[in-house]
Scaffold this active site. Structure first.
Site, PDB file in Angstrom:
ATOM      1  N   GLU A   1     -16.058 -12.829  57.059  1.00 44.81           N
ATOM      2  CA  GLU A   1     -15.548 -13.378  58.314  1.00 44.81           C
ATOM      3  C   GLU A   1     -14.638 -12.342  58.970  1.00 44.81           C
ATOM      4  O   GLU A   1     -13.497 -12.151  58.548  1.00 44.81           O
ATOM      5  CB  GLU A   1     -14.772 -14.665  58.032  1.00 44.81           C
ATOM      6  CG  GLU A   1     -15.592 -15.747  57.372  1.00 44.81           C
ATOM      7  CD  GLU A   1     -14.729 -16.755  56.621  1.00 44.81           C
ATOM      8  OE1 GLU A   1     -13.827 -17.360  57.243  1.00 44.81           O
ATOM      9  OE2 GLU A   1     -14.929 -16.932  55.403  1.00 44.81           O
TER      10      GLU A   1
ATOM     11  N   HIS B   1      -9.261 -23.380  60.330  1.00 44.81           N
ATOM     12  CA  HIS B   1     -10.439 -23.245  61.198  1.00 44.81           C
ATOM     13  C   HIS B   1     -10.381 -24.128  62.454  1.00 44.81           C
ATOM     14  O   HIS B   1     -11.355 -24.781  62.818  1.00 44.81           O
ATOM     15  CB  HIS B   1     -11.714 -23.533  60.400  1.00 44.81           C
ATOM     16  CG  HIS B   1     -11.983 -22.540  59.309  1.00 44.81           C
ATOM     17  ND1 HIS B   1     -11.544 -21.235  59.359  1.00 44.81           N
ATOM     18  CD2 HIS B   1     -12.664 -22.647  58.130  1.00 44.81           C
ATOM     19  CE1 HIS B   1     -11.941 -20.599  58.258  1.00 44.81           C
ATOM     20  NE2 HIS B   1     -12.616 -21.431  57.497  1.00 44.81           N
TER      21      HIS B   1
ATOM     22  N   HIS C   1     -18.886 -17.939  60.470  1.00 45.10           N
ATOM     23  CA  HIS C   1     -18.723 -18.383  59.082  1.00 45.10           C
ATOM     24  C   HIS C   1     -20.065 -18.475  58.346  1.00 45.10           C
ATOM     25  O   HIS C   1     -20.319 -19.426  57.613  1.00 45.10           O
ATOM     26  CB  HIS C   1     -18.006 -19.738  59.081  1.00 45.10           C
ATOM     27  CG  HIS C   1     -17.166 -20.003  57.877  1.00 45.10           C
ATOM     28  ND1 HIS C   1     -17.691 -20.377  56.667  1.00 45.10           N
ATOM     29  CD2 HIS C   1     -15.834 -19.943  57.684  1.00 45.10           C
ATOM     30  CE1 HIS C   1     -16.728 -20.557  55.802  1.00 45.10           C
ATOM     31  NE2 HIS C   1     -15.579 -20.296  56.394  1.00 45.10           N
TER      32      HIS C   1
HETATM   33  C1  BGC Z   1     -11.571 -20.158  53.851  1.00 44.40           C
HETATM   34  C2  BGC Z   1     -11.667 -20.967  52.595  1.00 44.40           C
HETATM   35  C3  BGC Z   1     -12.279 -22.293  52.933  1.00 44.40           C
HETATM   36  C4  BGC Z   1     -13.592 -22.102  53.603  1.00 44.40           C
HETATM   37  C5  BGC Z   1     -14.089 -23.414  54.117  1.00 44.40           C
HETATM   38  C6  BGC Z   1     -12.936 -19.962  54.378  1.00 44.40           C
HETATM   39  O1  BGC Z   1     -12.886 -19.217  55.555  1.00 44.40           O
HETATM   40  O2  BGC Z   1     -10.929 -18.921  53.636  1.00 44.40           O
HETATM   41  O3  BGC Z   1     -10.420 -21.139  51.982  1.00 44.40           O
HETATM   42  O4  BGC Z   1     -12.424 -23.104  51.792  1.00 44.40           O
HETATM   43  O5  BGC Z   1     -13.493 -21.217  54.678  1.00 44.40           O
HETATM   44  O6  BGC Z   1     -15.391 -23.548  54.021  1.00 44.40           O
END
Ligand code: BGC
Length: 405
Positions: A370, A155, A229
């Site tokens: 997402e 991210h 998210h």
């Molecule tokens: C990921 C997860 C991660 C989470 C974090 C998701 O987009 O795929 O693996 O733990 O985001 O909050």
């Protein structure tokens, strides 16, 4: 329901050039845009739509964080805050008109900082999901990024767009209300090349469509994969698990992962696996299945955390995913220009901290949809490209449509 989301979205009377101009605005120019936006004309339909701005909270350094409260004629309300350009709350009536906040969030900035790894409601950038070993090559040059997820970058790195304070201005038109957020990310931020100017526009209309339109421009070749998210729990945040909620993902394939959650590079059929959501299936039906993939995603109890390869070809008129809650009658549909969706069942939540309204956020207490390019695309030449060429415009549109309306 009047039309498909793809048909309606040149709606705001701000063309590509204006968006691009807004992208590059800073300081006083942005303040002027704010006034203009506030003064734009409203028709009859707009009488039911409103956007109001208020103070949300301050950061520990004393910077003001604003909240934009969007409402429509169906009693739906969406709150967006300038810290991380986050969806902080989505209030939606159920089939009997009873309202609940169906987005997981916090009611103060400190909690968003202390629980950074939740990414609740945030805009994720520069690169949503993982880049293997925190490195990629572009135009023959190797770039190294901070690793914040075991050996990988997740991210956007240790300080992604979710931790930034975005400039914001309200949007008002005949068909929708919203907020436009802008962020400038200098060359080299978190190791990524290029000065990058990003604009995100959230709009809400009277069909209960929450539309997110993203655009970005870089002055150097770079990679980009923006997403939102938000975690949904259609029964209401804090009301328990989402295992009885019913998911449909319009995807015949997914990208299987290795034990650090990096795609192997193959596209695998979902048929005869717990990843098959081509027909509506309760989220909990196969979540405990004895599958190495589910165990990679959540070693103890299993969980979903995969990228599905959408059948929709980026067509905003085609349904990409739908989740419904038979109890409350609430439903969310997703339409997107993106080739993939990360469906994640909040496997790390364990009830150890509280969210907004004092909610306890337990294991499997929410799910994300997402919309994205596939994880680790910069290192997978066979995946759809995430390269953004210098001076070209990146765009993405994702619509979350909520029912009942
Ligand atoms: C990921 C997860 C991660 C989470 C974090 C998701 O987009 O795929 O693996 O733990 O985001 O909050």
């Amino acid at each position: 329901m009047t039309s498909n989301p793809g048909n309606r979205y040149s709606l705001l009377g701000l063309g590509a050039a204006a968006t691009l101009a807004a992208t590059l605005m800073v300081g006083p120019a942005m303040a002027a845009a704010k006034e203009q936006s506030t003064d734009s004309g409203m028709g009859d339909n707009a009488a039911h739509l409103a956007v109001t701005e208020s103070d949300f909270d301050k950061t520990p350094q004393g910077e003001q964080i604003e909240r934009y409260h969007l409402t429509n004629r169906n009693g739906m309300a969406v709150d967006v805050i300038t810290f991380g350009a986050r969806v902080q709350s989505i209030v939606l009536p159920d089939k009997n008109g009873k309202k609940a906040d169906i987005a997981l969030g916090f009611d103060n900035v400190k909690d968003y900082i202390d629980h950074q790894s939740t990414y609740f409601g945030a805009i994720i950038g520069r690169y949503g999901n993982r880049i293997a070993n925190g490195t990629f090559k572009l135009d023959g040059k190797t770039y190294n990024l901070p690793k914040n997820d075991g050996p990988n970058t997740l991210h956007g790195g240790t300080e992604g767009f979710d931790q930034k304070i975005w400039a914001a201005a309200p949007i008002r038109s005949n068909d929708a209300v919203g907020v436009e957020l802008t962020h400038f990310s200098p060359d080299g931020t978190m190791g990524f090349p290029g000065d990058l100017a990003v604009t995100v526009r959230y709009t809400l209309d009277n069909d209960n469509d929450l539309r997110i339109h993203y655009s970005a421009v870089s002055d150097k070749d770079t990679v980009i994969n923006l997403t939102n998210h938000t975690y949904f729990n259609l029964a209401g945040a804090g009301s328990g698990t989402v295992l009885d909620q019913v998911a449909m993902i319009n995807a015949n394939q997914y990208t299987p992962i290795n034990k650090t959650l990096i795609p192997t590079g193959k596209l695998a059929p979902v048929k005869d696996t717990p990843m098959d959501f081509t027909t509506p299936t309760p989220i909990g039906r196969n979540i405990h299945a004895d599958s190495p993939q589910l165990k990679y995603a959540e070693p103890k109890q299993g969980g979903y955390d995969f990228n599905w390869v959408l059948n929709t070809d980026g067509d905003l008129d085609k349904l990409a995913a739908r989740v419904s809650d038979p109890q409350s009658g609430r439903m969310v549909e997703m339409y997107t220009s993106e080739p993939g969706v990360q469906f994640y069942t909040s496997n790390f939540l364990d009830g150890s901290f509280k969210g907004a309204h004092g909610n306890t956020l337990g294991h499997w207490g929410g799910f994300t949809l997402e919309a994205q390019h596939y994880p680790n695309s910069p290192n997978q030449p066979d995946f759809p490209t995430t390269t953004l060429k210098a001076g070209q415009k990146y765009t993405q549109t994702t619509v979350y449509r909520f029912l009942p309306e």
